[in-house]
Design a protein around this motif. Structure first.
Motif, PDB file in Angstrom:
ATOM      1  N   PHE B  53      52.279  -6.597   5.386  1.00 34.85           N
ATOM      2  CA  PHE B  53      53.716  -6.846   5.502  1.00 34.85           C
ATOM      3  C   PHE B  53      53.984  -8.169   4.807  1.00 34.85           C
ATOM      4  CE2 PHE B  53      51.367  -8.051   9.276  1.00 34.85           C
ATOM      5  CZ  PHE B  53      51.604  -9.411   9.338  1.00 34.85           C
ATOM      6  N   GLY B  54      55.231  -8.481   4.577  1.00 38.99           N
ATOM      7  CA  GLY B  54      55.563  -9.729   3.908  1.00 38.99           C
ATOM      8  C   GLY B  54      55.130  -9.723   2.456  1.00 38.99           C
ATOM      9  N   ARG B  55      54.924 -10.921   1.910  1.00 33.65           N
ATOM     10  CA  ARG B  55      54.589 -11.020   0.490  1.00 33.65           C
ATOM     11  C   ARG B  55      53.080 -11.018   0.288  1.00 33.65           C
ATOM     12  NH1 ARG B  55      58.737 -12.128  -2.888  1.00 33.65           N
ATOM     13  NH2 ARG B  55      57.328 -12.607  -4.594  1.00 33.65           N
ATOM     14  N   ALA B  56      52.668 -10.334  -0.777  1.00 33.21           N
ATOM     15  CA  ALA B  56      51.258 -10.380  -1.154  1.00 33.21           C
ATOM     16  C   ALA B  56      51.032 -11.634  -1.987  1.00 33.21           C
ATOM     17  CB  ALA B  56      50.902  -9.136  -1.954  1.00 33.21           C
ATOM     18  N   LYS B  57      49.873 -12.269  -1.791  1.00 36.85           N
ATOM     19  CA  LYS B  57      49.606 -13.513  -2.522  1.00 36.85           C
ATOM     20  C   LYS B  57      48.357 -13.331  -3.383  1.00 36.85           C
ATOM     21  CE  LYS B  57      48.602 -18.293  -1.510  1.00 36.85           C
ATOM     22  NZ  LYS B  57      47.640 -18.825  -0.559  1.00 36.85           N
ATOM     23  N   TRP B  58      48.460 -13.730  -4.644  1.00 40.32           N
ATOM     24  CA  TRP B  58      47.333 -13.610  -5.575  1.00 40.32           C
ATOM     25  C   TRP B  58      46.267 -14.627  -5.196  1.00 40.32           C
ATOM     26  CZ3 TRP B  58      46.447 -10.151  -9.488  1.00 40.32           C
ATOM     27  CH2 TRP B  58      45.352 -10.429 -10.330  1.00 40.32           C
ATOM     28  N   ILE B  59      45.052 -14.167  -4.890  1.00 39.12           N
ATOM     29  CA  ILE B  59      44.008 -15.133  -4.540  1.00 39.12           C
ATOM     30  C   ILE B  59      42.768 -14.966  -5.408  1.00 39.12           C
ATOM     31  CG2 ILE B  59      44.692 -15.579  -2.143  1.00 39.12           C
ATOM     32  CD1 ILE B  59      42.563 -13.455  -1.361  1.00 39.12           C
ATOM     33  N   GLY B  60      42.938 -14.274  -6.543  1.00 37.51           N
ATOM     34  CA  GLY B  60      41.810 -14.140  -7.472  1.00 37.51           C
ATOM     35  C   GLY B  60      40.646 -13.388  -6.857  1.00 37.51           C
ATOM     36  N   LEU B  61      39.461 -13.941  -7.019  1.00 36.62           N
ATOM     37  CA  LEU B  61      38.257 -13.218  -6.600  1.00 36.62           C
ATOM     38  C   LEU B  61      37.852 -13.519  -5.162  1.00 36.62           C
ATOM     39  CD1 LEU B  61      36.177 -13.621  -9.881  1.00 36.62           C
ATOM     40  CD2 LEU B  61      37.053 -11.480  -8.949  1.00 36.62           C
ATOM     41  N   LYS B  62      38.747 -14.161  -4.409  1.00 40.29           N
ATOM     42  CA  LYS B  62      38.345 -14.622  -3.080  1.00 40.29           C
ATOM     43  C   LYS B  62      37.899 -13.476  -2.166  1.00 40.29           C
ATOM     44  CE  LYS B  62      39.618 -17.762   0.632  1.00 40.29           C
ATOM     45  NZ  LYS B  62      39.224 -16.853   1.704  1.00 40.29           N
ATOM     46  N   ASN B  63      38.606 -12.320  -2.245  1.00 39.44           N
ATOM     47  CA  ASN B  63      38.201 -11.187  -1.407  1.00 39.44           C
ATOM     48  C   ASN B  63      36.752 -10.793  -1.687  1.00 39.44           C
ATOM     49  OD1 ASN B  63      40.576 -10.757   0.045  1.00 39.44           O
ATOM     50  ND2 ASN B  63      41.487  -9.607  -1.650  1.00 39.44           N
ATOM     51  N   TYR B  64      36.422 -10.760  -2.979  1.00 44.10           N
ATOM     52  CA  TYR B  64      35.056 -10.378  -3.350  1.00 44.10           C
ATOM     53  C   TYR B  64      34.065 -11.424  -2.871  1.00 44.10           C
ATOM     54  CZ  TYR B  64      37.149  -6.785  -6.270  1.00 44.10           C
ATOM     55  OH  TYR B  64      37.850  -5.701  -6.709  1.00 44.10           O
ATOM     56  N   ALA B  65      34.411 -12.697  -3.072  1.00 40.43           N
ATOM     57  CA  ALA B  65      33.514 -13.776  -2.647  1.00 40.43           C
ATOM     58  C   ALA B  65      33.284 -13.694  -1.142  1.00 40.43           C
ATOM     59  CB  ALA B  65      34.115 -15.131  -3.029  1.00 40.43           C
ATOM     60  N   ASP B  66      34.361 -13.439  -0.388  1.00 42.89           N
ATOM     61  CA  ASP B  66      34.221 -13.331   1.066  1.00 42.89           C
ATOM     62  C   ASP B  66      33.328 -12.152   1.449  1.00 42.89           C
ATOM     63  OD1 ASP B  66      35.784 -15.497   1.303  1.00 42.89           O
ATOM     64  OD2 ASP B  66      37.567 -14.452   2.059  1.00 42.89           O
ATOM     65  N   LEU B  67      33.558 -11.025   0.765  1.00 47.02           N
ATOM     66  CA  LEU B  67      32.754  -9.842   1.070  1.00 47.02           C
ATOM     67  C   LEU B  67      31.273 -10.112   0.870  1.00 47.02           C
ATOM     68  CD1 LEU B  67      34.557  -6.741  -0.487  1.00 47.02           C
ATOM     69  CD2 LEU B  67      34.152  -7.213   1.920  1.00 47.02           C
ATOM     70  N   PHE B  68      30.964 -10.783  -0.257  1.00 45.50           N
ATOM     71  CA  PHE B  68      29.553 -10.963  -0.602  1.00 45.50           C
ATOM     72  C   PHE B  68      28.815 -11.853   0.395  1.00 45.50           C
ATOM     73  CE2 PHE B  68      30.632 -10.041  -5.300  1.00 45.50           C
ATOM     74  CZ  PHE B  68      30.560  -8.681  -5.034  1.00 45.50           C
ATOM     75  N   THR B  69      29.576 -12.647   1.148  1.00 49.38           N
ATOM     76  CA  THR B  69      28.896 -13.496   2.137  1.00 49.38           C
ATOM     77  C   THR B  69      28.916 -12.833   3.513  1.00 49.38           C
ATOM     78  OG1 THR B  69      30.961 -14.626   2.651  1.00 49.38           O
ATOM     79  CG2 THR B  69      29.556 -15.628   0.958  1.00 49.38           C
ATOM     80  N   TRP B  70      29.368 -11.587   3.554  1.00 49.42           N
ATOM     81  CA  TRP B  70      29.592 -10.944   4.843  1.00 49.42           C
ATOM     82  C   TRP B  70      28.489  -9.919   5.093  1.00 49.42           C
ATOM     83  CZ3 TRP B  70      34.916  -8.262   6.143  1.00 49.42           C
ATOM     84  CH2 TRP B  70      35.185  -8.432   7.508  1.00 49.42           C
ATOM     85  N   ASP B  71      27.719 -10.121   6.166  1.00 48.12           N
ATOM     86  CA  ASP B  71      26.587  -9.226   6.435  1.00 48.12           C
ATOM     87  C   ASP B  71      27.014  -7.772   6.619  1.00 48.12           C
ATOM     88  OD1 ASP B  71      24.841 -11.233   6.201  1.00 48.12           O
ATOM     89  OD2 ASP B  71      24.524 -11.565   8.351  1.00 48.12           O
ATOM     90  N   ILE B  72      28.115  -7.549   7.375  1.00 44.86           N
ATOM     91  CA  ILE B  72      28.478  -6.150   7.638  1.00 44.86           C
ATOM     92  C   ILE B  72      28.836  -5.412   6.358  1.00 44.86           C
ATOM     93  CG2 ILE B  72      29.103  -5.658  10.025  1.00 44.86           C
ATOM     94  CD1 ILE B  72      31.718  -6.934   9.626  1.00 44.86           C
ATOM     95  N   PHE B  73      29.336  -6.138   5.344  1.00 46.31           N
ATOM     96  CA  PHE B  73      29.606  -5.459   4.079  1.00 46.31           C
ATOM     97  C   PHE B  73      28.305  -4.966   3.461  1.00 46.31           C
ATOM     98  CE2 PHE B  73      29.517  -5.998  -0.586  1.00 46.31           C
ATOM     99  CZ  PHE B  73      30.297  -4.907  -0.918  1.00 46.31           C
ATOM    100  N   TRP B  74      27.318  -5.854   3.396  1.00 46.33           N
ATOM    101  CA  TRP B  74      26.033  -5.453   2.793  1.00 46.33           C
ATOM    102  C   TRP B  74      25.374  -4.342   3.585  1.00 46.33           C
ATOM    103  CZ3 TRP B  74      25.505  -6.346  -1.988  1.00 46.33           C
ATOM    104  CH2 TRP B  74      26.041  -7.496  -2.552  1.00 46.33           C
ATOM    105  N   GLU B  75      25.510  -4.416   4.924  1.00 47.44           N
ATOM    106  CA  GLU B  75      24.949  -3.347   5.751  1.00 47.44           C
ATOM    107  C   GLU B  75      25.590  -2.013   5.413  1.00 47.44           C
ATOM    108  OE1 GLU B  75      24.834  -3.814  10.117  1.00 47.44           O
ATOM    109  OE2 GLU B  75      24.268  -5.890   9.669  1.00 47.44           O
ATOM    110  N   SER B  76      26.922  -2.022   5.235  1.00 42.35           N
ATOM    111  CA  SER B  76      27.600  -0.755   4.943  1.00 42.35           C
ATOM    112  C   SER B  76      27.157  -0.211   3.587  1.00 42.35           C
ATOM    113  CB  SER B  76      29.119  -0.933   5.001  1.00 42.35           C
ATOM    114  OG  SER B  76      29.584  -1.599   3.857  1.00 42.35           O
TER     115      SER B  76
END
Lengths: 279, 311
Positions: B53-76
């Motif tokens: 909801f609201g406005r989407a904000k451009w944050i570049g590669l941050k989503n990917y960077a966050d994912l890569f440090t996230w254990d549950i992502f790698w587990e999946s």
């Protein structure tokens, strides 16, 4: 071992395969058996024992509780609508690339393979956002277009390959006799392609009926759900209560339309999935 | 399924005719525009912070960077790769063997009576909507479900377990269900492929004293090559992108122990309130599948010319 393997005894192989097929259907058979018992009878008798007397209360109950006919109607609208969209698009694309030998043929077929292999999750979210934007979220009519487009890629791949074997001399003869493109389509291509067109349509219908992603994401209201999603929603505890024989009965009930289609069209379905591999 | 048997030769032989574009362009452009727009949109979303909801904000590669440090992502991701075994490898290998055995055992009169039933039994799971067979399996494997009830009947009380709510049994259950789902697909395609095999070649080999295994390796496998490529391609991709058995049976649980990449992405999008993250997961999934398809295609294409002579 070599002596034995040189000629697999037929009866042994036949029994083993029969047993395997039985193992494949036993979970369903035992489930059906359980749904014909009352909840108490199920809890206190062996699952292998047949019901003391046939109880259809689970089925009658879930038929009413699920509002089953309306779910079937939703499924028919979604599957049939998407099927029409897919068939119309796929037919004209296939006609142009396979009978018309359009130079994009390889490119078009490759695109369809890519669409078919891509995870639908990679383009489902934007579809969801579009549905929200145009205020069609939850509307079964909206679902028809994306499902139809995805099906069109699959159908083009099949039809494009089959039409590649179309006897061109028939069309050339018609053209020499002065038939227009539309006349050839209506009087020659469609009648001659009818069995293949029906097979592809059947495959599309089953695929749409079985869809588990877009229907799940785009139909949040029970009222508008298709049969499979409605059955699964009972399990989510949305309507409360633990897994019971009534839930099992609802699932079997939901599977019946698919089983009927399979029983009636087994040959076509199986020919369909092997289409083109035996040219 | 005619990926490999597609005869471009026939097409080239006939001279190309112009004027068919009118039939092609409208439908194809709609199709292509739809797919490309949705894919690109999904990629764009993956660069955004957007709670829905609201406005989407451009944050570049941050989503990917966050994912890569996230254990549950790698587990999946790891689970998705694991699911290739029950979704693709076991069904394909078993399917080829079964089809070859059926072909040997059922030629003749018994076959005509018996084979349709075997085929129907094994193919049945492909026909029932997964949302429904998933619900059935969910009930069978629940605490009071059919399997535990059966184990109690057989006096094996110590073997009962809440199948879908304990990590290892949940993963084992899904593994079994995936094999159950997938076996019929390859089996039916291989069986159809074998109908093409020249019976006299097999009989000749038999007369020459070739045993079952030798015939299998030297005649059956090469003959089924196109089918094996198609089934491998479709089922391996199906394994990596597997969503439905997880989404309808274990919901990724217990505690993420059965979560796959696709179902994780959908969970993030809908449950986690992070549309950008969910899109990043599904974008990565698409990339992984693109790479896998290229590798499989390259491996098979490189080997094809040497073996084409045999066919």
């Amino acid at each position: 071992m070599n002596k034995f393997a040189s000629r697999l005894p037929r009866s042994v192989a036949a029994w083993l395969l029969g047993a395997l097929a039985l193992v494949w259907v036993v979970p369903l058979l035992l489930t059906i058996n359980a749904t014909l018992k009352t909840e108490d009878e199920y809890k206190f008798t062996s699952v292998l024992a047949p019901p003391a007397e046939l109880t259809f209360s689970n089925y009658i109950g879930s038929w009413i509780y699920m509002d089953f006919p309306s779910k079937v109607l939703n499924s028919v609208i979604v599957s049939g609508g998407a099927l029409i969209v897919s068939m119309v698009m796929a037919f004209f694309i296939s006609y142009a690339i396979s009978i018309g030998k359009h130079k994009w043929r390889t490119f078009v077929l490759a695109t369809c393979v890519v669409v078919f292999l891509m995870p639908q999750e990679a383009f489902a979210f934007p579809i969801f956002l579009v549905a929200k934007m145009v205020h069609m979220y939850g509307n079964i009519a909206f679902l028809i277009l994306p499902l139809g487009f995805i099906g069109a890629a699959f159908a083009t791949f099949l039809l494009g390959n089959i039409m590649g074997h179309f006897p061109m001399h028939v069309i050339e003869a018609a053209q020499i006799d002065g038939a227009s493109r539309w006349q050839t389509i209506v009087n020659i291509v469609i009648p001659m392609m009818r069995p293949s067109l029906l097979t592809v349509a059947l495959l599309l219908f089953v695929a749409n009926w079985n869809d588990y992603l877009l229907t799940l994401l785009l139909l949040p209201d029970y009222e508008n759900m298709t049969v499979p999603i409605a059955v699964a929603s009972l399990n989510h505890g949305q309507f409360g209560g633990p897994a019971t024989t009534a839930l099992a009965a609802a699932s079997i009930l939901g599977a019946i339309p698919s089983l009927i289609v399979f029983a009636l069209f087994q040959r076509s379905l199986i020919r369909g999935i092997t289409l083109g591999s035996d040219d | 399924m005619a990926l490999v048997t597609e005869t471009t030769k026939d097409v080239r032989r006939t001279r190309r005719k112009s004027g068919y574009g009118g039939f092609l362009y409208p439908s194809f452009f709609i199709l292509a525009a739809f797919i490309v727009t949705m894919l690109v949109w999904n990629i764009v979303l993956s660069f955004m912070k957007y709670p829905g909801f609201g406005r989407a904000k451009w944050i570049g590669l941050k989503n990917y960077a966050d994912l890569f440090t996230w254990d549950i992502f790698w587990e999946s991701v790891l689970h998705s790769l694991y699911y290739v075994i029950p979704m693709a490898i076991i069904p394909t290998v078993l399917g080829v063997f079964l089809a070859a055995a059926v072909y040997d055992a059922f030629r003749g009169r018994i076959g005509a009576l018996f084979l349709p039933w075997v085929r129907a039994g094994l193919y049945l799971p492909q026909v029932i909507p997964i949302a429904i067979s998933g619900t059935i399996w969910g009930w069978i494997l629940s605490q009071d479900g059919l399997l535990n009830q059966l184990l109690k009947n057989l006096g094996a009380n110590q073997l009962t377990v809440d199948w879908l709510n304990v990590p290892i049994p949940a993963l084992a259950s899904l593994t079994g269900i995936m094999i159950w789902l997938q076996l019929g697909f390859g089996f039916v395609i291989f069986l159809a492929g074998l109908a093409r095999v020249d019976v006299s070649a097999i009989e000749a080999a038999q007369v020459d004293g070739a045993n079952w295994w030798q015939r299998f390796i030297n005649l059956t496998l090469p003959a089924l090559r196109p089918e094996i490529l198609v089934v491998t391609l479709i089922t391996v991709v199906g394994g990596i992108k597997v969503f439905a058995p997880i989404a309808y049976i274990t919901y990724g649980g217990p505690r993420g122990s059965t979560q796959a990449a696709a179902s994780f992405g959908v969970d993030l999008f809908f449950g986690g309130g992070s549309i950008g993250m969910g899109s990043a997961v599904t974008t990565l999934l698409a990339v992984i599948i693109g790479v896998t398809v290229s590798v499989i295609a390259a491996v098979f294409v490189r080997r094809t010319p040497t073996e084409r002579g045999q066919r």
